[in-house]
Design a protein around this motif. Sequence first.
Motif, PDB file in Angstrom:
ATOM      1  N   SER A  30      -8.149  -7.697  -9.330  1.00 37.70           N
ATOM      2  CA  SER A  30      -9.409  -8.247  -9.823  1.00 37.70           C
ATOM      3  C   SER A  30     -10.614  -7.508  -9.268  1.00 37.70           C
ATOM      4  N   ALA A  31     -10.428  -6.832  -8.136  1.00 38.43           N
ATOM      5  CA  ALA A  31     -11.539  -6.119  -7.505  1.00 38.43           C
ATOM      6  C   ALA A  31     -11.541  -4.633  -7.844  1.00 38.43           C
ATOM      7  N   SER A  32     -10.372  -4.101  -8.222  1.00 38.57           N
ATOM      8  CA  SER A  32     -10.223  -2.692  -8.620  1.00 38.57           C
ATOM      9  C   SER A  32     -10.623  -1.717  -7.510  1.00 38.57           C
ATOM     10  N   ALA A  33     -10.516  -2.120  -6.267  1.00 38.45           N
ATOM     11  CA  ALA A  33     -10.859  -1.251  -5.151  1.00 38.45           C
ATOM     12  C   ALA A  33      -9.577  -0.680  -4.548  1.00 38.45           C
ATOM     13  N   VAL A  34      -9.510   0.640  -4.437  1.00 39.19           N
ATOM     14  CA  VAL A  34      -8.321   1.280  -3.899  1.00 39.19           C
ATOM     15  C   VAL A  34      -8.276   1.108  -2.388  1.00 39.19           C
ATOM     16  N   HIS A  35      -7.080   1.264  -1.830  1.00 39.01           N
ATOM     17  CA  HIS A  35      -6.876   1.048  -0.396  1.00 39.01           C
ATOM     18  C   HIS A  35      -6.116   2.234   0.180  1.00 39.01           C
ATOM     19  N   CYS A  36      -6.526   2.699   1.334  1.00 43.12           N
ATOM     20  CA  CYS A  36      -5.841   3.797   2.022  1.00 43.12           C
ATOM     21  C   CYS A  36      -4.818   3.213   2.989  1.00 43.12           C
ATOM     22  N   GLY A  37      -3.560   3.555   2.785  1.00 42.54           N
ATOM     23  CA  GLY A  37      -2.515   3.029   3.646  1.00 42.54           C
ATOM     24  C   GLY A  37      -1.716   1.942   2.945  1.00 42.54           C
ATOM     25  N   PRO A  38      -0.748   1.337   3.636  1.00 45.66           N
ATOM     26  CA  PRO A  38       0.118   0.324   3.022  1.00 45.66           C
ATOM     27  C   PRO A  38      -0.581  -1.015   2.860  1.00 45.66           C
ATOM     28  N   PHE A  39      -0.114  -1.799   1.888  1.00 40.23           N
ATOM     29  CA  PHE A  39      -0.643  -3.147   1.675  1.00 40.23           C
ATOM     30  C   PHE A  39       0.403  -3.959   0.933  1.00 40.23           C
ATOM     31  N   LEU A  40       0.253  -5.257   0.952  1.00 39.15           N
ATOM     32  CA  LEU A  40       1.174  -6.142   0.232  1.00 39.15           C
ATOM     33  C   LEU A  40       0.479  -6.703  -0.995  1.00 39.15           C
ATOM     34  N   GLU A  41       1.059  -6.437  -2.157  1.00 38.14           N
ATOM     35  CA  GLU A  41       0.555  -6.989  -3.416  1.00 38.14           C
ATOM     36  C   GLU A  41       1.786  -7.370  -4.226  1.00 38.14           C
ATOM     37  N   ILE A  42       1.980  -8.651  -4.446  1.00 45.45           N
ATOM     38  CA  ILE A  42       3.245  -9.152  -4.958  1.00 45.45           C
ATOM     39  C   ILE A  42       3.546  -8.661  -6.374  1.00 45.45           C
ATOM     40  N   THR A  43       2.503  -8.504  -7.208  1.00 44.39           N
ATOM     41  CA  THR A  43       2.740  -8.012  -8.569  1.00 44.39           C
ATOM     42  C   THR A  43       3.250  -6.582  -8.545  1.00 44.39           C
ATOM     43  N   ALA A  44       2.658  -5.773  -7.680  1.00 41.99           N
ATOM     44  CA  ALA A  44       3.112  -4.384  -7.547  1.00 41.99           C
ATOM     45  C   ALA A  44       4.534  -4.332  -6.997  1.00 41.99           C
ATOM     46  N   LEU A  45       4.830  -5.193  -6.035  1.00 40.25           N
ATOM     47  CA  LEU A  45       6.177  -5.234  -5.470  1.00 40.25           C
ATOM     48  C   LEU A  45       7.193  -5.620  -6.540  1.00 40.25           C
ATOM     49  N   SER A 101       5.664   9.438 -14.381  1.00 37.63           N
ATOM     50  CA  SER A 101       4.980  10.673 -14.000  1.00 37.63           C
ATOM     51  C   SER A 101       3.479  10.440 -13.884  1.00 37.63           C
ATOM     52  N   LYS A 102       2.929   9.690 -14.824  1.00 33.47           N
ATOM     53  CA  LYS A 102       1.495   9.427 -14.832  1.00 33.47           C
ATOM     54  C   LYS A 102       1.065   8.579 -13.644  1.00 33.47           C
ATOM     55  N   LEU A 103       1.878   7.559 -13.318  1.00 29.36           N
ATOM     56  CA  LEU A 103       1.492   6.630 -12.259  1.00 29.36           C
ATOM     57  C   LEU A 103       1.818   7.136 -10.859  1.00 29.36           C
ATOM     58  N   ALA A 104       2.866   7.977 -10.746  1.00 30.46           N
ATOM     59  CA  ALA A 104       3.308   8.350  -9.404  1.00 30.46           C
ATOM     60  C   ALA A 104       3.674   9.826  -9.246  1.00 30.46           C
ATOM     61  N   GLY A 105       4.257  10.417 -10.263  1.00 27.25           N
ATOM     62  CA  GLY A 105       4.772  11.771 -10.112  1.00 27.25           C
ATOM     63  C   GLY A 105       3.715  12.856 -10.098  1.00 27.25           C
ATOM     64  N   HIS A 106       2.639  12.640 -10.833  1.00 26.05           N
ATOM     65  CA  HIS A 106       1.566  13.630 -10.913  1.00 26.05           C
ATOM     66  C   HIS A 106       0.252  13.023 -10.433  1.00 26.05           C
ATOM     67  N   SER A 151       7.472  -1.674   2.522  1.00 33.61           N
ATOM     68  CA  SER A 151       6.436  -1.406   3.521  1.00 33.61           C
ATOM     69  C   SER A 151       5.052  -1.242   2.913  1.00 33.61           C
ATOM     70  N   GLY A 152       4.941  -1.433   1.599  1.00 35.63           N
ATOM     71  CA  GLY A 152       3.623  -1.447   0.975  1.00 35.63           C
ATOM     72  C   GLY A 152       3.125  -0.140   0.414  1.00 35.63           C
ATOM     73  N   TYR A 153       4.028   0.823   0.179  1.00 34.33           N
ATOM     74  CA  TYR A 153       3.640   2.099  -0.432  1.00 34.33           C
ATOM     75  C   TYR A 153       4.212   2.152  -1.853  1.00 34.33           C
ATOM     76  N   TYR A 154       3.560   1.501  -2.789  1.00 33.93           N
ATOM     77  CA  TYR A 154       4.129   1.318  -4.118  1.00 33.93           C
ATOM     78  C   TYR A 154       4.118   2.595  -4.952  1.00 33.93           C
ATOM     79  N   GLN A 155       3.071   3.378  -4.857  1.00 28.50           N
ATOM     80  CA  GLN A 155       3.018   4.624  -5.621  1.00 28.50           C
ATOM     81  C   GLN A 155       4.072   5.605  -5.126  1.00 28.50           C
ATOM     82  N   ALA A 156       4.202   5.742  -3.812  1.00 28.43           N
ATOM     83  CA  ALA A 156       5.212   6.636  -3.249  1.00 28.43           C
ATOM     84  C   ALA A 156       6.615   6.156  -3.596  1.00 28.43           C
ATOM     85  N   SER A 157       6.797   4.848  -3.639  1.00 21.60           N
ATOM     86  CA  SER A 157       8.089   4.291  -4.015  1.00 21.60           C
ATOM     87  C   SER A 157       8.430   4.636  -5.462  1.00 21.60           C
TER      88      SER A 157
END
Length: 243
Positions: free
Chosen positions: A174-189, A155-160, A82-88
């Motif tokens: 490439s843009a380094s802009a964070v996003h609030c909410g879910p999104f699809l990014e295939i590399t992260a998936l 822990s560094k990326l998600a736990g803390h 569903s696009g929540y990679y850090q929470a996952s």
Amino acid sequence: MVVPDNITRLYDGEETLRQESLRRIAEMPGLAAHLVMIEQSMNLLQALLPSTKVKNEDQLVLGNLGIRCFNALASCLKLALSGYYQASALHIRDLLETAFLLDYFSTDAALVTRWRTMSDRERKKAFSPFAVRDALDKRDGFTGMKRKAAYEQLSKLAGHATPEGAIMLVPDPSASAVHCGPFLEITALMAVLSEAALTAVQVAGSFRIVMDTKGSEAIGARASFLRAQTAWLKRFFDRTVKS
């Protein structure tokens, strides 16, 4: 009670992302292989849970850990698709810690009894994540502290809450802009699913060793898991596994 429109729209967006994620996975054999490995691990965890007739307290406690792992994998998948990679990834860290604990228990069955009967204070000292990793490294003769590195990275990326964790919130690297909410990014998936599969293999493999569950369902699940594990290890690591 009326459900707020924003909550409904958020859910609808998550479900749309989930369908698109599954479509992308179906087009990528490597990603699909990770999903199969996760599913086989979850099947094994469920099949080896002790029945209500079991009276062995150690087995019942281990079963509780198996349920924890099954639910963590299910949550990890739901969030990743569903696009929540850090929470996952947060659930993957929990899985990794439990995988290490189960692996430690496989060394000596008496450890389970100690773990469940100790006081909370004693348990935190004797079975802390550090103590467990250290014991496993000494058992296996490992000196590179790879278990610590894997745990600390999650822990560094998600736990803390860390500055580095923001990378998990970027839809366009490439843009380094964070996003609030879910999104699809295939590399992260891909990164989350591959790490989830790797951790699922570890936790299910150790659970397979510590559980005494018998019966046709357990036997079938063990065999299916070993076949899937063998194929997965061969594909991604060019390794085989002993049954």
